[in-house]
Scaffold this motif. Structure first.
Motif, PDB file in Angstrom:
ATOM      1  N   LEU A 119     100.543  66.667 -18.790  1.00 50.02           N
ATOM      2  CA  LEU A 119     101.150  65.660 -17.921  1.00 50.02           C
ATOM      3  C   LEU A 119     102.175  66.283 -16.967  1.00 50.02           C
ATOM      4  CD1 LEU A 119     101.539  62.828 -20.573  1.00 50.02           C
ATOM      5  CD2 LEU A 119      99.998  62.795 -18.584  1.00 50.02           C
ATOM      6  N   THR A 120     102.942  67.246 -17.455  1.00 47.59           N
ATOM      7  CA  THR A 120     103.930  67.936 -16.619  1.00 47.59           C
ATOM      8  C   THR A 120     103.235  68.743 -15.530  1.00 47.59           C
ATOM      9  OG1 THR A 120     105.497  68.065 -18.458  1.00 47.59           O
ATOM     10  CG2 THR A 120     105.852  69.585 -16.632  1.00 47.59           C
ATOM     11  N   HIS A 121     102.198  69.464 -15.915  1.00 45.35           N
ATOM     12  CA  HIS A 121     101.438  70.279 -14.956  1.00 45.35           C
ATOM     13  C   HIS A 121     100.894  69.418 -13.816  1.00 45.35           C
ATOM     14  CE1 HIS A 121      98.929  73.524 -13.471  1.00 45.35           C
ATOM     15  NE2 HIS A 121      97.925  72.663 -13.417  1.00 45.35           N
ATOM     16  N   ASN A 122     100.527  68.192 -14.128  1.00 44.53           N
ATOM     17  CA  ASN A 122      99.990  67.278 -13.122  1.00 44.53           C
ATOM     18  C   ASN A 122     101.065  66.444 -12.425  1.00 44.53           C
ATOM     19  OD1 ASN A 122      96.929  67.477 -13.117  1.00 44.53           O
ATOM     20  ND2 ASN A 122      97.422  67.450 -15.296  1.00 44.53           N
ATOM     21  N   GLY A 123     102.330  66.731 -12.731  1.00 40.85           N
ATOM     22  CA  GLY A 123     103.439  66.065 -12.048  1.00 40.85           C
ATOM     23  C   GLY A 123     103.643  64.614 -12.456  1.00 40.85           C
ATOM     24  N   LEU A 124     103.190  64.243 -13.664  1.00 39.22           N
ATOM     25  CA  LEU A 124     103.269  62.843 -14.091  1.00 39.22           C
ATOM     26  C   LEU A 124     104.469  62.539 -14.970  1.00 39.22           C
ATOM     27  CD1 LEU A 124      99.483  62.287 -14.773  1.00 39.22           C
ATOM     28  CD2 LEU A 124     100.796  61.632 -12.754  1.00 39.22           C
ATOM     29  N   VAL A 125     104.986  63.539 -15.679  1.00 38.57           N
ATOM     30  CA  VAL A 125     106.187  63.347 -16.494  1.00 38.57           C
ATOM     31  C   VAL A 125     107.129  64.516 -16.259  1.00 38.57           C
ATOM     32  CG1 VAL A 125     104.982  62.045 -18.308  1.00 38.57           C
ATOM     33  CG2 VAL A 125     105.311  64.505 -18.582  1.00 38.57           C
ATOM     34  N   LYS A 126     108.388  64.291 -16.604  1.00 39.94           N
ATOM     35  CA  LYS A 126     109.373  65.360 -16.534  1.00 39.94           C
ATOM     36  C   LYS A 126     110.345  65.199 -17.684  1.00 39.94           C
ATOM     37  CE  LYS A 126     112.248  62.891 -13.213  1.00 39.94           C
ATOM     38  NZ  LYS A 126     112.857  62.933 -11.882  1.00 39.94           N
ATOM     39  N   SER A 127     111.058  66.275 -17.965  1.00 37.73           N
ATOM     40  CA  SER A 127     112.024  66.272 -19.047  1.00 37.73           C
ATOM     41  C   SER A 127     113.410  66.519 -18.462  1.00 37.73           C
ATOM     42  CB  SER A 127     111.670  67.366 -20.063  1.00 37.73           C
ATOM     43  OG  SER A 127     112.603  67.381 -21.117  1.00 37.73           O
ATOM     44  N   PRO A 128     114.132  65.427 -18.162  1.00 37.52           N
ATOM     45  CA  PRO A 128     115.471  65.601 -17.581  1.00 37.52           C
ATOM     46  C   PRO A 128     116.471  66.191 -18.581  1.00 37.52           C
ATOM     47  CG  PRO A 128     115.062  63.286 -18.030  1.00 37.52           C
ATOM     48  CD  PRO A 128     113.784  64.030 -18.336  1.00 37.52           C
ATOM     49  N   ASN A 129     116.240  65.957 -19.867  1.00 40.95           N
ATOM     50  CA  ASN A 129     117.054  66.509 -20.948  1.00 40.95           C
ATOM     51  C   ASN A 129     116.099  67.106 -21.964  1.00 40.95           C
ATOM     52  OD1 ASN A 129     119.549  65.404 -19.924  1.00 40.95           O
ATOM     53  ND2 ASN A 129     118.840  63.432 -20.671  1.00 40.95           N
ATOM     54  N   LYS A 130     116.497  68.188 -22.590  1.00 41.35           N
ATOM     55  CA  LYS A 130     115.627  68.865 -23.545  1.00 41.35           C
ATOM     56  C   LYS A 130     115.090  67.895 -24.598  1.00 41.35           C
ATOM     57  CE  LYS A 130     115.280  72.705 -26.642  1.00 41.35           C
ATOM     58  NZ  LYS A 130     115.924  73.711 -27.422  1.00 41.35           N
ATOM     59  N   GLY A 131     113.763  67.822 -24.674  1.00 44.04           N
ATOM     60  CA  GLY A 131     113.123  66.985 -25.687  1.00 44.04           C
ATOM     61  C   GLY A 131     113.003  65.521 -25.328  1.00 44.04           C
ATOM     62  N   LYS A 132     113.490  65.117 -24.166  1.00 46.53           N
ATOM     63  CA  LYS A 132     113.387  63.737 -23.689  1.00 46.53           C
ATOM     64  C   LYS A 132     112.454  63.709 -22.492  1.00 46.53           C
ATOM     65  CE  LYS A 132     116.492  61.740 -26.359  1.00 46.53           C
ATOM     66  NZ  LYS A 132     116.230  60.607 -27.203  1.00 46.53           N
ATOM     67  N   TRP A 133     111.626  62.678 -22.412  1.00 43.50           N
ATOM     68  CA  TRP A 133     110.601  62.603 -21.379  1.00 43.50           C
ATOM     69  C   TRP A 133     110.625  61.274 -20.658  1.00 43.50           C
ATOM     70  CZ3 TRP A 133     108.038  66.986 -20.440  1.00 43.50           C
ATOM     71  CH2 TRP A 133     108.126  67.980 -21.423  1.00 43.50           C
ATOM     72  N   LYS A 134     110.327  61.326 -19.359  1.00 48.89           N
ATOM     73  CA  LYS A 134     110.158  60.111 -18.572  1.00 48.89           C
ATOM     74  C   LYS A 134     109.114  60.383 -17.503  1.00 48.89           C
ATOM     75  CE  LYS A 134     113.865  60.588 -15.191  1.00 48.89           C
ATOM     76  NZ  LYS A 134     115.047  59.940 -14.655  1.00 48.89           N
TER      77      LYS A 134
END
Length: 72
Positions: A48-63
């Motif tokens: 999901l990250t590779h495809n630009g769909l999610v990011k982790s603004p804080n270590k271990g947290k996703w949005k």
């Protein structure tokens, strides 16, 4: 497409939808929701990250990101 690949893609989509519904969630929360290991979820999150769909603004947290998604 083989069965394992299909199952993995279905789970990745479900993980994305779960994050979209819940807002910011931890890797552990996702793993518990899907009854799998943190490592499996981390692989899904990498896709999901590779495809630009999610990011982790804080270590271990996703949005999710603001990238438009057409869910089929």
């Amino acid at each position: 497409m083989n069965h394992a690949t299909s199952r993995m893609l279905t789970r990745v989509k479900a993980v994305y939808l779960y994050i979209r519904e819940k807002g910011t969630v931890s890797t552990q929360e996702i793993a518990e929701e899907f009854g799998t290991t943190d490592r499996t979820i981390q692989r899904d999150l990498n896709i999901l990250t590779h495809n630009g769909l999610v990011k982790s603004p804080n270590k271990g947290k996703w949005k999710i990101t603001s990238k438009p998604v057409n869910i089929s």
